[in-house]
Design a protein around this motif. Sequence first.
Motif, PDB file in Angstrom:
ATOM      1  N   ALA A 133      18.198 -13.468   4.879  1.00 16.02           N
ATOM      2  CA  ALA A 133      17.524 -12.362   5.558  1.00 16.02           C
ATOM      3  C   ALA A 133      16.463 -12.013   4.531  1.00 16.02           C
ATOM      4  O   ALA A 133      16.803 -11.631   3.403  1.00 16.02           O
ATOM      5  CB  ALA A 133      18.488 -11.202   5.767  1.00 16.02           C
ATOM      6  N   LEU A 134      15.224 -12.198   4.882  1.00 12.21           N
ATOM      7  CA  LEU A 134      14.134 -12.060   3.908  1.00 12.21           C
ATOM      8  C   LEU A 134      13.116 -10.966   4.237  1.00 12.21           C
ATOM      9  O   LEU A 134      12.558 -10.907   5.325  1.00 12.21           O
ATOM     10  CB  LEU A 134      13.421 -13.419   3.804  1.00 12.21           C
ATOM     11  N   ARG A 135      12.858 -10.138   3.242  1.00 14.00           N
ATOM     12  CA  ARG A 135      11.881  -9.056   3.406  1.00 14.00           C
ATOM     13  C   ARG A 135      10.521  -9.586   2.973  1.00 14.00           C
ATOM     14  O   ARG A 135      10.210  -9.654   1.793  1.00 14.00           O
ATOM     15  CB  ARG A 135      12.284  -7.873   2.508  1.00 14.00           C
ATOM     16  N   THR A 136       9.728  -9.973   3.940  1.00 16.81           N
ATOM     17  CA  THR A 136       8.405 -10.512   3.611  1.00 16.81           C
ATOM     18  C   THR A 136       7.372  -9.408   3.412  1.00 16.81           C
ATOM     19  O   THR A 136       6.350  -9.617   2.769  1.00 16.81           O
ATOM     20  CB  THR A 136       7.896 -11.454   4.731  1.00 16.81           C
ATOM     21  N   ILE A 153       7.784 -21.214  -0.430  1.00 16.51           N
ATOM     22  CA  ILE A 153       6.679 -21.568   0.470  1.00 16.51           C
ATOM     23  C   ILE A 153       6.433 -20.460   1.492  1.00 16.51           C
ATOM     24  O   ILE A 153       5.295 -20.044   1.716  1.00 16.51           O
ATOM     25  CB  ILE A 153       6.987 -22.898   1.195  1.00 16.51           C
ATOM     26  N   ALA A 154       7.502 -19.963   2.076  1.00 17.07           N
ATOM     27  CA  ALA A 154       7.360 -18.903   3.089  1.00 17.07           C
ATOM     28  C   ALA A 154       6.703 -17.670   2.478  1.00 17.07           C
ATOM     29  O   ALA A 154       5.770 -17.098   3.058  1.00 17.07           O
ATOM     30  CB  ALA A 154       8.725 -18.551   3.679  1.00 17.07           C
ATOM     31  N   MET A 155       7.191 -17.280   1.299  1.00 12.33           N
ATOM     32  CA  MET A 155       6.633 -16.076   0.662  1.00 12.33           C
ATOM     33  C   MET A 155       5.167 -16.254   0.256  1.00 12.33           C
ATOM     34  O   MET A 155       4.393 -15.304   0.298  1.00 12.33           O
ATOM     35  CB  MET A 155       7.469 -15.706  -0.578  1.00 12.33           C
ATOM     36  N   LEU A 181       5.349 -12.470   9.384  1.00 15.99           N
ATOM     37  CA  LEU A 181       5.526 -13.906   9.536  1.00 15.99           C
ATOM     38  C   LEU A 181       4.545 -14.656   8.651  1.00 15.99           C
ATOM     39  O   LEU A 181       3.425 -14.198   8.414  1.00 15.99           O
ATOM     40  CB  LEU A 181       5.269 -14.320  10.991  1.00 15.99           C
ATOM     41  N   PRO A 182       4.939 -15.823   8.146  1.00 23.96           N
ATOM     42  CA  PRO A 182       4.020 -16.642   7.340  1.00 23.96           C
ATOM     43  C   PRO A 182       2.764 -16.929   8.172  1.00 23.96           C
ATOM     44  O   PRO A 182       2.846 -17.123   9.395  1.00 23.96           O
ATOM     45  CB  PRO A 182       4.833 -17.905   7.064  1.00 23.96           C
ATOM     46  N   LEU A 205      -0.607 -17.544  13.047  1.00 23.24           N
ATOM     47  CA  LEU A 205      -1.825 -18.079  13.676  1.00 23.24           C
ATOM     48  C   LEU A 205      -1.481 -18.896  14.915  1.00 23.24           C
ATOM     49  O   LEU A 205      -2.183 -18.849  15.922  1.00 23.24           O
ATOM     50  CB  LEU A 205      -2.607 -18.944  12.680  1.00 23.24           C
ATOM     51  N   ALA A 206      -0.397 -19.645  14.839  1.00 26.24           N
ATOM     52  CA  ALA A 206       0.015 -20.453  15.997  1.00 26.24           C
ATOM     53  C   ALA A 206       0.395 -19.514  17.137  1.00 26.24           C
ATOM     54  O   ALA A 206       0.116 -19.788  18.307  1.00 26.24           O
ATOM     55  CB  ALA A 206       1.200 -21.346  15.619  1.00 26.24           C
TER      56      ALA A 206
END
Length: 241
Positions: free
Chosen positions: A178-181, A204-206, A215-216, A221-222
């Motif tokens: 569970a990641l807090r970006t 990579i995600a961060m 979101l990355p 963008l997608a």
Amino acid sequence: MQVNHIHDFHLNHEDAFLNLQMELKSQIQLTKSITADSLKTCAGVDLAYWEEDGESVGVCSIVVLDVNGRNIIEKVHSVGKINVPYVPGFLAFRELPLIIEAAKKLAAEPDVFLFDGNGYLHHNHMGIATHASFFLNKPTIGIAKTYLRIKQTDFEMPDDRVGAYTDIVIDGEVYGRALRTRQGVKPVFLSCGNFIDLESSYQIAMSLVNQESRLPIPVRLADLETHALRKYYQENKKFAE
DNA sequence: GCGACAG
DNA sequence: ATCTTGTCGC
């Protein structure tokens, strides 16, 4: 109507789909074949849907990004009728046809693909990011916006600091994080897709998150692209089949 | 009957 | 995922 359709899906395909998931599961390789440092290009994958003449239509967008320059290198997409309903645990079977079709159009060979959905964080470790890797033959990472609860295991909320995370451990095994970006924003759920390890996936995600979204960037963008494409196709009322 | 449920 | 208005905040 929709309920009956899903019921038919269960009767005809769920067993076969489960068998395929178990078959592919044995081929997962969470090795460190790529790191944030060696990363040159990455791709974001997402889909959007709408109804046209009483049928479900979907569009898949793949956006390739140059990590260093933060520039878009390439954008491809595919459009088509969607025949498989959404069933939790079997998302890949619904979205993969268009993803594969779009990927075939790529001239670039992204070092890694980021997906809107889970990878290893899945009942059979076969979320869409992992499943897709077997067709893309490239490292993949799963980024889900909401939590998929497995074996009644809840996730522990990470601290409200950028980069903070809690491992999602189920039966003694780490399924994902569970990641807090972004600070003050709900966490995302990160997991390996395939051909990569969790720590590299995390780095990579961060490295691909900015102030515009939790979101990355590639996935974001997608996502934007699919919405623009849907608007375009709905206005022109036709897509190539 | 009720709750769960990636997208 | 999609249907949708206003609204709070950088």
